[in-house]
Scaffold this motif. Structure first.
Motif, PDB file in Angstrom:
ATOM      1  N   ILE A 100       0.926   5.319   0.748  1.00 50.98           N
ATOM      2  CA  ILE A 100       0.595   6.643   1.318  1.00 50.98           C
ATOM      3  C   ILE A 100       0.860   7.883   0.633  1.00 50.98           C
ATOM      4  O   ILE A 100       2.116   7.830   0.403  1.00 50.98           O
ATOM      5  CB  ILE A 100       0.708   6.749   2.788  1.00 50.98           C
ATOM      6  CG1 ILE A 100       0.594   5.571   3.426  1.00 50.98           C
ATOM      7  CG2 ILE A 100       0.013   7.805   3.411  1.00 50.98           C
ATOM      8  CD1 ILE A 100      -1.258   5.159   3.495  1.00 50.98           C
ATOM      9  N   VAL A 101       0.357   8.503   0.016  1.00 49.49           N
ATOM     10  CA  VAL A 101       0.668   9.713  -0.690  1.00 49.49           C
ATOM     11  C   VAL A 101       0.242  11.051   0.061  1.00 49.49           C
ATOM     12  O   VAL A 101      -0.768  10.972   0.351  1.00 49.49           O
ATOM     13  CB  VAL A 101      -0.070   9.784  -2.159  1.00 49.49           C
ATOM     14  CG1 VAL A 101       0.641  11.038  -3.057  1.00 49.49           C
ATOM     15  CG2 VAL A 101       0.175   8.517  -3.000  1.00 49.49           C
TER      16      VAL A 101
ATOM     17  N   VAL B 148      -2.454  13.557   4.245  1.00 50.05           N
ATOM     18  CA  VAL B 148      -2.714  12.297   3.387  1.00 50.05           C
ATOM     19  C   VAL B 148      -3.640  12.612   2.442  1.00 50.05           C
ATOM     20  O   VAL B 148      -4.602  12.933   2.572  1.00 50.05           O
ATOM     21  CB  VAL B 148      -3.100  10.901   4.127  1.00 50.05           C
ATOM     22  CG1 VAL B 148      -3.603   9.710   3.128  1.00 50.05           C
ATOM     23  CG2 VAL B 148      -1.834  10.563   5.195  1.00 50.05           C
ATOM     24  N   SER B 149      -2.927  12.424   0.907  1.00 49.58           N
ATOM     25  CA  SER B 149      -4.020  12.971  -0.064  1.00 49.58           C
ATOM     26  C   SER B 149      -4.727  11.673  -0.722  1.00 49.58           C
ATOM     27  O   SER B 149      -5.698  11.851  -1.522  1.00 49.58           O
ATOM     28  CB  SER B 149      -3.314  13.572  -1.263  1.00 49.58           C
ATOM     29  OG  SER B 149      -2.296  12.816  -1.777  1.00 49.58           O
ATOM     30  N   LYS B 150      -4.062  10.460  -0.599  1.00 50.45           N
ATOM     31  CA  LYS B 150      -4.299   9.238  -1.290  1.00 50.45           C
ATOM     32  C   LYS B 150      -3.673   8.158  -0.794  1.00 50.45           C
ATOM     33  O   LYS B 150      -2.703   8.300  -0.293  1.00 50.45           O
ATOM     34  CB  LYS B 150      -4.159   9.401  -2.934  1.00 50.45           C
ATOM     35  CG  LYS B 150      -4.625   8.083  -3.536  1.00 50.45           C
ATOM     36  CD  LYS B 150      -6.294   8.064  -3.956  1.00 50.45           C
ATOM     37  CE  LYS B 150      -6.458   7.196  -4.990  1.00 50.45           C
ATOM     38  NZ  LYS B 150      -8.001   7.121  -5.046  1.00 50.45           N
ATOM     39  N   GLU B 151      -4.525   7.027  -0.685  1.00 48.35           N
ATOM     40  CA  GLU B 151      -3.791   5.681  -0.223  1.00 48.35           C
ATOM     41  C   GLU B 151      -4.130   4.836  -1.533  1.00 48.35           C
ATOM     42  O   GLU B 151      -5.201   4.640  -1.943  1.00 48.35           O
ATOM     43  CB  GLU B 151      -4.517   4.866   0.876  1.00 48.35           C
ATOM     44  CG  GLU B 151      -4.424   5.995   2.192  1.00 48.35           C
ATOM     45  CD  GLU B 151      -4.756   5.098   3.576  1.00 48.35           C
ATOM     46  OE1 GLU B 151      -4.909   3.888   3.516  1.00 48.35           O
ATOM     47  OE2 GLU B 151      -5.159   5.609   4.317  1.00 48.35           O
ATOM     48  N   ILE B 152      -2.952   3.890  -2.069  1.00 52.94           N
ATOM     49  CA  ILE B 152      -3.057   3.388  -3.294  1.00 52.94           C
ATOM     50  C   ILE B 152      -2.796   1.628  -2.832  1.00 52.94           C
ATOM     51  O   ILE B 152      -1.610   1.593  -2.280  1.00 52.94           O
ATOM     52  CB  ILE B 152      -2.216   3.761  -4.340  1.00 52.94           C
ATOM     53  CG1 ILE B 152      -2.644   5.330  -4.612  1.00 52.94           C
ATOM     54  CG2 ILE B 152      -2.153   2.952  -5.477  1.00 52.94           C
ATOM     55  CD1 ILE B 152      -1.710   5.912  -5.545  1.00 52.94           C
TER      56      ILE B 152
ATOM     57  N   LYS C 203       0.607  15.252   0.682  1.00 51.45           N
ATOM     58  CA  LYS C 203       0.722  16.683   0.051  1.00 51.45           C
ATOM     59  C   LYS C 203       1.032  17.779   1.352  1.00 51.45           C
ATOM     60  O   LYS C 203       1.088  17.398   2.296  1.00 51.45           O
ATOM     61  CB  LYS C 203      -0.722  16.907  -0.380  1.00 51.45           C
ATOM     62  CG  LYS C 203      -1.728  17.329   0.511  1.00 51.45           C
ATOM     63  CD  LYS C 203      -2.863  17.871  -0.065  1.00 51.45           C
ATOM     64  CE  LYS C 203      -4.177  18.014   0.845  1.00 51.45           C
ATOM     65  NZ  LYS C 203      -5.547  18.213   0.047  1.00 51.45           N
TER      66      LYS C 203
ATOM     67  N   GLU D 183       0.081   8.062 -12.152  1.00 51.29           N
ATOM     68  CA  GLU D 183      -0.394   8.547 -11.262  1.00 51.29           C
ATOM     69  C   GLU D 183       0.333   9.402  -9.711  1.00 51.29           C
ATOM     70  O   GLU D 183      -0.220  10.297  -9.454  1.00 51.29           O
ATOM     71  CB  GLU D 183      -1.585   7.635 -10.566  1.00 51.29           C
ATOM     72  CG  GLU D 183      -2.468   8.030  -9.436  1.00 51.29           C
ATOM     73  CD  GLU D 183      -3.462   7.025  -8.955  1.00 51.29           C
ATOM     74  OE1 GLU D 183      -4.033   7.254  -7.954  1.00 51.29           O
ATOM     75  OE2 GLU D 183      -3.361   5.822  -9.198  1.00 51.29           O
ATOM     76  N   LEU D 184       1.272   8.567  -9.323  1.00 54.82           N
ATOM     77  CA  LEU D 184       2.087   9.123  -8.233  1.00 54.82           C
ATOM     78  C   LEU D 184       2.831  10.315  -8.791  1.00 54.82           C
ATOM     79  O   LEU D 184       2.705  11.467  -8.099  1.00 54.82           O
ATOM     80  CB  LEU D 184       3.039   8.124  -7.899  1.00 54.82           C
ATOM     81  CG  LEU D 184       2.583   6.949  -7.070  1.00 54.82           C
ATOM     82  CD1 LEU D 184       3.753   6.044  -6.809  1.00 54.82           C
ATOM     83  CD2 LEU D 184       1.851   7.348  -5.807  1.00 54.82           C
TER      84      LEU D 184
ATOM     85  N   ARG E 184       0.244  13.155  -8.654  1.00 54.46           N
ATOM     86  CA  ARG E 184      -0.202  13.446  -7.498  1.00 54.46           C
ATOM     87  C   ARG E 184       0.977  14.369  -6.607  1.00 54.46           C
ATOM     88  O   ARG E 184       0.587  15.102  -5.547  1.00 54.46           O
ATOM     89  CB  ARG E 184      -0.626  12.393  -6.597  1.00 54.46           C
ATOM     90  CG  ARG E 184      -2.013  11.837  -7.152  1.00 54.46           C
ATOM     91  CD  ARG E 184      -2.641  10.643  -6.303  1.00 54.46           C
ATOM     92  NE  ARG E 184      -3.815  10.322  -6.870  1.00 54.46           N
ATOM     93  CZ  ARG E 184      -5.124  10.630  -6.303  1.00 54.46           C
ATOM     94  NH1 ARG E 184      -5.160  11.724  -5.644  1.00 54.46           N
ATOM     95  NH2 ARG E 184      -6.059  10.538  -7.029  1.00 54.46           N
TER      96      ARG E 184
ATOM     97  N   ARG F 283       0.813  -1.197   0.025  1.00 55.14           N
ATOM     98  CA  ARG F 283       0.095   0.015   0.054  1.00 55.14           C
ATOM     99  C   ARG F 283       0.860   1.241   0.017  1.00 55.14           C
ATOM    100  O   ARG F 283       1.861   1.313   0.724  1.00 55.14           O
ATOM    101  CB  ARG F 283      -0.860   0.030   1.380  1.00 55.14           C
ATOM    102  CG  ARG F 283      -1.765   1.176   1.328  1.00 55.14           C
ATOM    103  CD  ARG F 283      -3.170   0.686   2.432  1.00 55.14           C
ATOM    104  NE  ARG F 283      -2.784   0.217   3.675  1.00 55.14           N
ATOM    105  CZ  ARG F 283      -2.909   0.900   4.715  1.00 55.14           C
ATOM    106  NH1 ARG F 283      -3.115   2.019   4.702  1.00 55.14           N
ATOM    107  NH2 ARG F 283      -2.429   0.321   5.900  1.00 55.14           N
TER     108      ARG F 283
END
Length: 258
Positions: free
Chosen positions: A207-208, A216-220, A210, A244-245, A248, A205
Motif C-alpha cells: 500500500i503506497v 492511498v495512491s497505489k496498491e501493488i 501520499k 516505482e516505489l 511514487r 501487497r
C-alpha cells in the motif's frame, strides 16, 4: 470462516480545530493470511492508519470493520501490535514477558506460561525462556515482542517499524526469518516500513500512501512465490518495483504540480 479487515472511507483528525485530516478517504480490504506492507513519505499518516486499524484512534468519519464488526477499541486478540520499542519488562524473565498479554487477558498463570513457551519455540527462542531481556541481543528481544503478540492468537498482527532500531545485517536476517515464520503460520500482517526493500521483499501487497493529507495512491501486488530467496532482491522484477516505489513516494515537484 476467513477473516478480513475492511477500512471503509476512513478519515482521522487530530483535534476539532485541525485544518485538514491526518488521513482521509482510505479504503482497504485485507484478507486472512495476507502480508501487507505500507510505505510512503514521512508524515503521510502510516502509523495513524495502523493505530486506527488496532482500535486506538476514533474515526472522524468512516470506520474499520473486522469480520463485519466495527472496531471501536483496542482488542489484542483481534489485532495485536508490535512496535519498534520492544517494551519488555527488564526484571521479568523472557517467558514471563511473553505471558504478560495472556495474563492481562485473564489466562491463569500455568496456562499462560505454557502458551508463552510454545510461542518462544515457534520464533526460535525456546532455549531463552529463562533469560532476562538484557541478556538478549536486540534481534532476539524483537522476537520476544513478536512471540508476545502471537501468544494472543490475533487475527491480525500490526507491526510499526519493528526492526528500525536494528543494524542492517540483523534487520535483514531477522526480517527474512520472521516473515517466513509468519507466512508459514498463515498469520495476517500489516507492516509499516520506511525501507523500500522491506516493503517489496516481505509483501504480498504494498500500500503506497501520499501526504497532505494521507491517502492511498497505489496498491501493488508482489507476484513472487514463497519462500523468497535473497536472489529475488537482485532480480529485474525487484529493481523495477523498487524504482516505482521510489518514484511514487517522492515529494511532488514544481513542474509536476503544474
Amino acid at each position: 470462516m476467513t477473516s478480513h479487515l475492511n477500512v471503509d472511507n476512513l478519515e482521522i483528525r487530530y483535534g476539532d480545530t485541525a485544518v485538514e485530516p491526518a488521513i482521509t478517504g482510505i479504503n482497504l480490504e485485507i484478507m486472512q493470511g495476507e502480508f501487507v506492507t505500507v510505505i510512503g513519505p514521512s508524515g503521510c499518516g502510516k502509523s495513524t492508519l495502523l493505530h486506527a486499524m488496532g482500535g486506538m484512534l476514533a474515526p472522524a468519519s468512516g470506520g474499520i470493520y473486522l469480520d463485519g464488526t466495527e472496531l471501536t477499541r483496542p482488542d489484542p486478540r483481534q489485532a495485536a501490535f508490535v512496535f519498534q520499542d520492544y517494551s519488555l519488562f527488564p526484571w521479568k524473565k523472557v517467558v514471563d514477558n511473553v505471558a504478560m498479554g495472556l495474563r492481562f487477558a485473564g489466562e491463569d498463570k500455568k496456562t499462560a506460561l505454557e502458551k508463552a513457551a510454545a510461542e518462544l519455540a515457534f520464533v526460535g527462542l525456546g532455549d531463552k525462556a529463562d533469560k532476562y531481556p538484557g541478556e538478549l541481543s536486540g534481534g532476539m528481544q524483537q522476537r520476544v515482542a513478536v512471540a508476545r503478540a502471537l501468544a494472543l492468537k490475533p487475527k491480525f498482527l500490526l507491526m510499526d517499524e519493528p526492526f528500525g532500531a536494528l543494524d542492517e545485517q540483523t534487520r535483514r536476517s531477522l526480517g527474512q526469518e520472521l516473515t517466513k515464520i509468519l507466512h508459514d503460520a498463515g498469520q495476517s500482517v500489516v507492516l509499516i516500513t520506511h525501507s523500500l526493500e522491506e516493503a517489496i521483499f516481505w509483501a504480498d501487497r504494498i500500500i503506497v500512501m501520499k501526504a497532505g493529507p494521507g491517502e492511498v495512491s497505489k496498491e501493488i501486488i508482489v507476484d513472487e512465490p514463497w519462500p523468497r530467496s535473497l536472489e529475488f532482491m537482485t532480480s529485474e522484477r525487484f529493481e523495477n518495483l523498487r524504482a516505482e516505489l521510489f518514484h511514487r513516494i517522492q515529494p511532488t515537484t514544481v513542474s509536476e504540480a503544474k
